[in-house]
Write a protein that holds these residues in place. Sequence first.
Motif, short mmCIF file in Angstrom:
data_model
loop_
_atom_site.label_atom_id
_atom_site.label_comp_id
_atom_site.label_asym_id
_atom_site.label_seq_id
_atom_site.Cartn_x
_atom_site.Cartn_y
_atom_site.Cartn_z
N GLU A 78 9.62 2.14 9.39
CA GLU A 78 9.05 0.83 9.71
C GLU A 78 8.11 0.88 10.89
O GLU A 78 7.83 -0.15 11.53
CB GLU A 78 10.19 -0.15 10.01
CG GLU A 78 11.14 -0.38 8.86
CD GLU A 78 10.44 -0.99 7.68
OE1 GLU A 78 9.48 -1.77 7.89
OE2 GLU A 78 10.83 -0.68 6.53
N ASP A 79 7.57 2.05 11.23
CA ASP A 79 6.64 2.17 12.35
C ASP A 79 5.30 1.54 11.95
O ASP A 79 4.52 2.14 11.21
CB ASP A 79 6.46 3.64 12.71
CG ASP A 79 5.67 3.82 14.01
OD1 ASP A 79 4.94 2.88 14.40
OD2 ASP A 79 5.77 4.90 14.62
N LEU A 139 3.78 10.69 3.56
CA LEU A 139 4.03 10.19 4.92
C LEU A 139 4.43 8.71 4.88
O LEU A 139 5.31 8.27 5.62
CB LEU A 139 2.78 10.37 5.78
CG LEU A 139 2.51 11.79 6.30
CD1 LEU A 139 1.18 11.83 7.04
CD2 LEU A 139 3.63 12.24 7.23
N ARG A 140 3.74 7.93 4.03
CA ARG A 140 4.06 6.51 3.95
C ARG A 140 5.52 6.31 3.54
O ARG A 140 6.21 5.41 4.05
CB ARG A 140 3.13 5.83 2.95
CG ARG A 140 3.51 4.39 2.60
CD ARG A 140 2.53 3.78 1.65
NE ARG A 140 1.27 3.50 2.32
CZ ARG A 140 1.06 2.43 3.10
NH1 ARG A 140 2.03 1.56 3.30
NH2 ARG A 140 -0.10 2.24 3.69
N SER A 141 5.99 7.13 2.59
CA SER A 141 7.37 6.95 2.13
C SER A 141 8.39 7.42 3.16
O SER A 141 9.57 7.05 3.06
CB SER A 141 7.56 7.71 0.81
OG SER A 141 7.40 9.10 1.01
N ARG A 142 7.97 8.22 4.16
CA ARG A 142 8.93 8.78 5.11
C ARG A 142 8.77 8.22 6.53
O ARG A 142 9.57 8.54 7.40
CB ARG A 142 8.76 10.31 5.17
CG ARG A 142 9.05 10.98 3.84
CD ARG A 142 8.86 12.48 3.92
NE ARG A 142 9.10 13.13 2.63
CZ ARG A 142 9.03 14.45 2.44
NH1 ARG A 142 8.73 15.26 3.44
NH2 ARG A 142 9.26 14.95 1.23
N ILE A 143 7.76 7.41 6.77
CA ILE A 143 7.48 6.99 8.13
C ILE A 143 8.40 5.87 8.59
O ILE A 143 8.53 5.59 9.78
CB ILE A 143 6.00 6.55 8.26
CG1 ILE A 143 5.54 6.65 9.72
CG2 ILE A 143 5.80 5.15 7.72
CD1 ILE A 143 5.50 8.02 10.27
N ALA A 151 2.09 3.50 12.96
CA ALA A 151 1.87 4.68 12.11
C ALA A 151 1.41 4.26 10.72
O ALA A 151 0.52 4.89 10.12
CB ALA A 151 3.14 5.52 12.03
N LEU A 152 2.03 3.19 10.21
CA LEU A 152 1.61 2.71 8.89
C LEU A 152 0.15 2.26 8.90
O LEU A 152 -0.58 2.45 7.93
CB LEU A 152 2.51 1.56 8.44
CG LEU A 152 3.93 1.94 8.03
CD1 LEU A 152 4.75 0.68 7.76
CD2 LEU A 152 3.91 2.83 6.79
N TYR A 168 -2.20 3.48 10.83
CA TYR A 168 -3.02 4.71 10.83
C TYR A 168 -3.08 5.32 9.41
O TYR A 168 -4.13 5.77 8.95
CB TYR A 168 -2.44 5.74 11.80
CG TYR A 168 -2.58 5.36 13.25
CD1 TYR A 168 -3.62 4.51 13.68
CD2 TYR A 168 -1.69 5.85 14.21
CE1 TYR A 168 -3.74 4.17 15.02
CE2 TYR A 168 -1.81 5.52 15.55
CZ TYR A 168 -2.84 4.66 15.95
OH TYR A 168 -2.96 4.33 17.27
N ILE A 169 -1.93 5.32 8.75
CA ILE A 169 -1.90 5.88 7.39
C ILE A 169 -2.77 5.05 6.45
O ILE A 169 -3.53 5.59 5.63
CB ILE A 169 -0.45 5.95 6.90
CG1 ILE A 169 0.32 7.03 7.68
CG2 ILE A 169 -0.42 6.25 5.39
CD1 ILE A 169 1.79 7.07 7.35
#
Length: 646
Positions: free
Chosen positions: A319-320, A313-317, A323-324, A326-327
Motif C-alpha cells: 500500500e505504499d 512490482l505493483r503486485s508486491r509493493i 511507490a505506486l 512511481y510505478i
Amino acid sequence: MILRRSLILMGLTGLLPIVVLGSAYGAVTLREQRAALDRQAALASRSTARLVGREIAATMDAVKMISRSPSLDAGIDRARFTMLGLRLMDDHRNWTALSIADSAGNRILDLPEPIGGSLGKVVDPVSLARAVRTREAQIGHVVRGPGGGVAFAVRAPVLQRGAVPYVVSAVIPVQAMQHLLFAEEIPADWRLRLFDKRGAVIAQSGAATGDAVQSVVTAVPEAGWHVEVAVPRGSFAAVTRQTRFVLIGGGVVALALFAALGFALMLELRRFRQRQAATLQAQRLEALGRLTGGVAHDLNNLLTPILGGLDLLRSRIGEDSKALRYIDSATSSAERARSLVARLLAYAKRQALTPEAIDVPAMLADLQELLQRSVGPTIRCTIHTTPDQPAVRADRNQLELAVLNLVINARDAIQTGGRISGTIRVDVRQPRHEDVRGLPRGEYLALAVHDDGCGMDAATLRRAMEPFFTTKAGDRGTGLGLSMVHGFAEQSAGRLVLESAPGQGTSATLILPTTEAPAPARDAAGDRPTRTAEILLVDDDPAVREAAAEVLRAHGHLVAEAESLSQGMAALHGAPGTALVITDYMMPGGTGGEFITRARDAGLPQPFLLLTGYTDTAEDLPGDVPQLRKPFRERELLDAVDALLV
C-alpha cells in the motif's frame, strides 16, 4: 540544350527521306492517276458503244423480221400487217412509227397513223435508196421529220423474186437513245456523246464543256456511229492538286509527328526522372522501414521485461502510495513507448497482425464514446452507417487505433488557426471505383473520416503519409499517425486514400477487404478460469525470459526455461507432462516455426504460444499458432496462457 539539338537533328534527318520519297510518290501518283483517268474514259466509251450496238442490232433484227412477214408476200395485206406491226410496236416502246415505202421513196402505209398527218415522201431518201441498192438493212441519218421530231430510221428491204418492191422502216426518236448514255456512270464534269455517220449528235450526257483535254472515241459498227468520252482539263488539274495536297499534307503530318515524338520524348524523359526520383525515395523509405522495424523489434524486447517487472512490482509493493505513483509513472512512460513502437512497426509494415472478421458498424458503436471524448465537447463527431454492410478482415486492435488516429488528426485540423468547434463525420460505405483501382480483385469496404478543418494544399497532401512529417507546431505530433494508418492498410491488403484542399477539409478513407466469415463474439477476459500448469518458456533474451517466467511463476505456474531450439526440444522430451510451450520466433539454432514443426513431427501434443516483436519473415509458422506481441503486460500474457490451457 543538348537534348534540343538532338531532337532538331533527328527531325531534319527524318524529314530528308520523307521529302525524297514524297516527291517520288507524287510523280508516280500523278502518272498513275492520269493513266487511271485514261482507262476510265476508254472503258466508259467502249461500254456505251456496246450498249448502243446491242440496241441497234436488236432493232435491225426486229425490222428484218417484219420485212419477211407473209403479209407482204403478195402485195400488202394491210389488215394483217397492221395487226402485226401494232403488236411489235407494243414490244418496242421507243418506236414512234412503223412505215412501208416503195423503192421510189413513197410512203404507202404508216402505223399507227400517217406521219405528219398524211402520206408522202420519206424524209431520208438516201438511206432508203441504199437499202434498195444493197438489199441489206440500213441505219438512216438523224433528220427532222414531218411532225417536227428529230429521229432516225432503221430500214429493211422486202425481197421478192430478186426485187425490192418495198422498204420497211422503224422510226426511232433520238431521245430513245439517251437512256443508253445515262446507263454509264461517269464523273459529273465529263461528257459522253453519241454521233451518227454525218457527225450529228444523237444523244449526250454529262457537262457540255468545250475545255476537253482528251477525248476517247469508240465506233459502233452496227450503225456506223461513234461514241465520244471527253475528259475536261479540270480532272487532270484535280489530280495534280490532290497530289500536291498529299505531299504538303504528308509533310505537315510528318512535322507534326516529329513534334509529337519530340514532345513525347521530353515527357517520357521527365517521367523517367520522376520515376527515378520516386524509386530513390522508395528505396530510402524502404531502408528507413527496415531500420525502423529492426529498432522497434529491439525496443520491444527491451520493453517486455520493463513492463513485466513493473507489473510484478505493483503486485508486491503493498500500500505504499508513493511507490505506486512511481510505478504508475514508469508504466505510463513504458506504455507510451510501446505505442510509439507500434506506430513504427505499422509504418514499416512489420507489425504482427491478427486478422479477423470485424463488424465495422458495431465496432464504431463501441468506439463512439471514446472518439467523442478524444475530440472534446466543442467538436461534434458523428457516425453514419448503412445496414447489411459486410464484415472486413483486419486486426481489430489496429483498426480501432487507426480510426482513433484519423479522428485525432481531424480534430487537430479543425483546431488549427484558433478554431474550437467543427464537425467530424465517420462514414461506412461501398468504395468508389477509383478507390479500389490497382487492388487485387475482390470486395472492399470504405471507412471514411471527414472533417471541415483547414485542409491541405497539394504539396502537404503529397507528403502527408511520410513518416515523421507533420505540420503540427511544437510537440503536438510525431508525424507517425497517418504513416501508421497507411502501413496498416497496406499490410491488410487495402489502402489509405487522402483527399483534401485548402479551406475544404480533409477526407481520409480506409479501404479494407471484406470477408463472408461472421464476426466472432468477444469474450471478457475475466470470464475464463485460471489454472496452473507446467510451462516451457524458450527465449534467447535472458531479460525477456526472466520477466515472463516470473509473471507465470507468480501466478502458480511451473516454468522450465530454455534459450535455443535444441534446448527446447530436449526439455520437451525430458518433461512429457509439459502442458504448454511458449517460444520466441528468432532464437539460436532455428526459428520458432521450425521448433513447432519438429515438435509436431515428433508426435508431441503440447500447444504453442509464439512471442514476437514482428513476424514479417515467419513464412514457416503454422497458421493455427496464436501469437502474443511484445511488449506485453502481465494480464495479456496470463490471458493468452489461460486461453490455451482451457
